[in-house]
Design an enzyme around this catalytic site. Structure first.
Site, PDB file in Angstrom:
ATOM      1  N   ASP A   1      -2.759  -8.416   0.771  1.00 30.43           N
ATOM      2  CA  ASP A   1      -3.762  -9.391   1.208  1.00 30.43           C
ATOM      3  C   ASP A   1      -3.417 -10.772   0.655  1.00 30.43           C
ATOM      4  O   ASP A   1      -3.386 -11.769   1.389  1.00 30.43           O
ATOM      5  CB  ASP A   1      -5.148  -8.947   0.710  1.00 30.43           C
ATOM      6  CG  ASP A   1      -6.216  -9.965   1.060  1.00 30.43           C
ATOM      7  OD1 ASP A   1      -6.236 -10.417   2.218  1.00 30.43           O
ATOM      8  OD2 ASP A   1      -7.014 -10.318   0.167  1.00 30.43           O
TER       9      ASP A   1
ATOM     10  N   ASP B   1       4.162 -10.894  -9.099  1.00 28.78           N
ATOM     11  CA  ASP B   1       4.143 -12.311  -9.501  1.00 28.78           C
ATOM     12  C   ASP B   1       5.457 -12.987  -9.138  1.00 28.78           C
ATOM     13  O   ASP B   1       5.499 -14.108  -8.628  1.00 28.78           O
ATOM     14  CB  ASP B   1       3.801 -12.473 -10.997  1.00 28.78           C
ATOM     15  CG  ASP B   1       4.542 -11.510 -11.910  1.00 28.78           C
ATOM     16  OD1 ASP B   1       5.251 -10.618 -11.406  1.00 28.78           O
ATOM     17  OD2 ASP B   1       4.415 -11.641 -13.152  1.00 28.78           O
TER      18      ASP B   1
ATOM     19  N   LYS C   1       3.461  -3.909  -9.543  1.00 27.42           N
ATOM     20  CA  LYS C   1       3.274  -4.505 -10.869  1.00 27.42           C
ATOM     21  C   LYS C   1       3.497  -3.360 -11.860  1.00 27.42           C
ATOM     22  O   LYS C   1       2.609  -2.952 -12.615  1.00 27.42           O
ATOM     23  CB  LYS C   1       1.857  -5.112 -10.955  1.00 27.42           C
ATOM     24  CG  LYS C   1       1.590  -5.901 -12.221  1.00 27.42           C
ATOM     25  CD  LYS C   1       2.312  -7.247 -12.279  1.00 27.42           C
ATOM     26  CE  LYS C   1       2.053  -7.959 -13.592  1.00 27.42           C
ATOM     27  NZ  LYS C   1       2.886  -9.141 -13.812  1.00 27.42           N
TER      28      LYS C   1
HETATM   29  C1  IPM Z   1      -7.640  -9.795   5.562  1.00 22.61           C
HETATM   30  C2  IPM Z   1      -8.976 -10.264   5.058  1.00 22.61           C
HETATM   31  C3  IPM Z   1      -9.839  -9.066   4.671  1.00 22.61           C
HETATM   32  C4  IPM Z   1      -9.111  -8.265   3.603  1.00 22.61           C
HETATM   33  C5  IPM Z   1     -11.253  -9.480   4.230  1.00 22.61           C
HETATM   34  C6  IPM Z   1     -12.014 -10.175   5.327  1.00 22.61           C
HETATM   35  C7  IPM Z   1     -12.052  -8.328   3.704  1.00 22.61           C
HETATM   36  O1  IPM Z   1      -8.809 -11.145   3.982  1.00 22.61           O
HETATM   37  O2  IPM Z   1      -7.605  -8.995   6.511  1.00 22.61           O
HETATM   38  O3  IPM Z   1      -6.630 -10.248   5.027  1.00 22.61           O
HETATM   39  O4  IPM Z   1      -9.181  -8.613   2.426  1.00 22.61           O
HETATM   40  O5  IPM Z   1      -8.480  -7.272   3.958  1.00 22.61           O
HETATM   41 MG    MG Z   2      -6.804 -11.693   3.609  1.00 22.61          MG
END
Ligand code: IPM
Ligand code: MG
Length: 398
Positions: free
Chosen positions: A282, A258, A226
């Site tokens: 994530d 995005d 970003k």
């Molecule tokens: C993932 C999960 C984790 C993260 C959580 C459980 C903390 O969402 O491995 O994608 O955010 O890394």
């Molecule tokens: Mg995750």
């Protein structure tokens, strides 16, 4: 001349390979302490974690029987289960167990309804500690929808056909680890702060990893940031440009996060390797899991630079969470955990044929129409978590 029969079994704590003298049926045993014995730490965790890792563990045992390996799984508590029993999200003993294993098979921790956001110890800390202390900075999340599951996605078949991408998520930096990170209670109202910090070395390490992986694929890296808003992203982009000079055979393009979120559902076939920072990775991988039909289909491998006798040390986990709403009902899809076990065989144990065998078995199961509720399609047979595991095991044992 001695010919290898291929069987490596564990005998009274030691390993041997079976040989036969050519042209006869005389058998000889040769002690070989480096072959066929593997030590896995298994951390099922909370929610559906224990249900799905139980199936992944049965799959690993089936692979052990079929290919004559001794795969030992040592189980330990993690997450909320560990907080209740041991007072912390992961104990020192469990950390040591992981450090001394060839790989870690992880289920899930935390999740809504399990923990209390104000609690002193959060179940997720187990995961953050494992990732950081085991230096697992590269989280690989491959997305390759099975043709039989194209109808399980909310997206059109034409958009999904031929999708084969790999998200390389930076896993030990950014907002997940930056300090300060706290809620500040003040007289004029509370405020909160989180810190995103990345060093050039951290960025270079993950971007290089992605370029190396792209060389074994379609040679196309999309670096996601970003940069129009964040300083971390501007350093990320500059570093990616510099690293790219060492890989003239690989194409680099930059994309804002995005725009990437949109591109992933507009034209997902355009992507080969996506490399991005921790939180973007994530979020984008939950989105990308919809290309495969369900979060219950997406495995992941977290790797670093450490190697073991057989391959790279790593932690393997499905990308989904604890799913408290379906815990204990036999509804959870174990295929993401089983496919994570396949990645474990490939990367940490160096067992490519065995990894392929698991992936083929999973493909066979979905092609035969077996479905947990998350991937239910018309005409399929709805099965429980255990029955899905049974179907995979049956195909491995064939
Ligand atoms: C993932 C999960 C984790 C993260 C959580 C459980 C903390 O969402 O491995 O994608 O955010 O890394
Ligand atoms: Mg995750």
């Amino acid at each position: 001349m001695l010919c290898r029969l291929g069987a490596a079994r564990r005998l009274t704590g030691r390993l041997c390979a079976l040989y036969t003298r050519e042209g006869t049926n005389e058998h000889f045993q040769e002690i070989d302490s480096t072959m066929g014995q593997y030590q896995i730490a298994m951390l099922p965790g909370d929610g559906i974690g224990p249900e799905v890792t139980a199936e992944a563990s049965r799959v690993l045992q089936a692979i052990g029987r079929r290919f004559h390996h001794t795969i030992e799984l040592a189980q330990a508590l993690v997450g909320q289960a560990a907080i209740e029993e041991e007072g912390e999200a992961i104990s020192e003993a469990t950390m040591t167990l992981c450090q001394h294993s060839d790989a870690v098979l992880f289920g899930a921790v935390g999740g809504a309804g399990v923990g209390n956001p104000n609690a002193r110890v959060q179940p997720e800390h187990a995961l953050f500690r494992l990732r950081k202390e085991l230096a697992l900075f590269a989280n690989l999340r491959p997305v390759r929808p099975f043709p039989a599951l194209l109808g399980a996605s909310t997206l059109k078949r034409d958009v999904l056909r031929g999708v084969d991408l790999l998200v390389v998520r930076e896993l030990t930096g950014g907002l997940y680890y930056g300090k300060p990170s706290e809620i500040r209670e003040q007289q004029d109202g509370a405020s909160a702060i989180d810190t995103m910090v990345y060093s050039e070395a951290e960025i270079e390490r993950i971007v290089r990893y992605a370029f190396e992986l792209a060389r074994g694929r379609r040679k196309r890296v999309t670096s996601v940031d970003k940069a129009n808003v964040l300083s971390c992203s501007r350093l990320w982009r500059r570093t990616a440009e510099r690293v790219a000079k060492d890989f003239p055979d690989v194409e680099l393009r930059h994309m804002l996060v995005d725009s990437c979120a949109m591109g992933l559902i507009r034209q997902p076939r355009e992507f080969d390797v996506i490399v991005t920072e921790n939180m973007f990775g994530d979020i984008l991988t939950d989105e990308a899991s919809m290309l495969a039909g369900s979060m219950g289909m997406l495995p992941s491998a977290s790797l670093g630079l450490r190697t073991t006798q057989h391959g790279k040390f790593g932690l393997y986990e499905p990308i989904h969470g604890t799913a408290p709403d379906i815990t204990g009902q036999g509804k959870a899809n174990p295929l993401a955990a089983i496919l994570s076990a396949a990645l474990l065989l490939r990367y940490s144990l160096g067992l490519e044929a065995e990894a392929h065998c698991v992936e083929q078995a999973v493909q066979g199961v979905v092609q035969a129409g077996f479905r947990t509720p998350d991937i239910a399609t018309s005409g399929g047979t709805t099965v429980t978590t255990r029955q899905m595991g049974d179907e995979v095991v049956r195909r491995i044992e064939k």
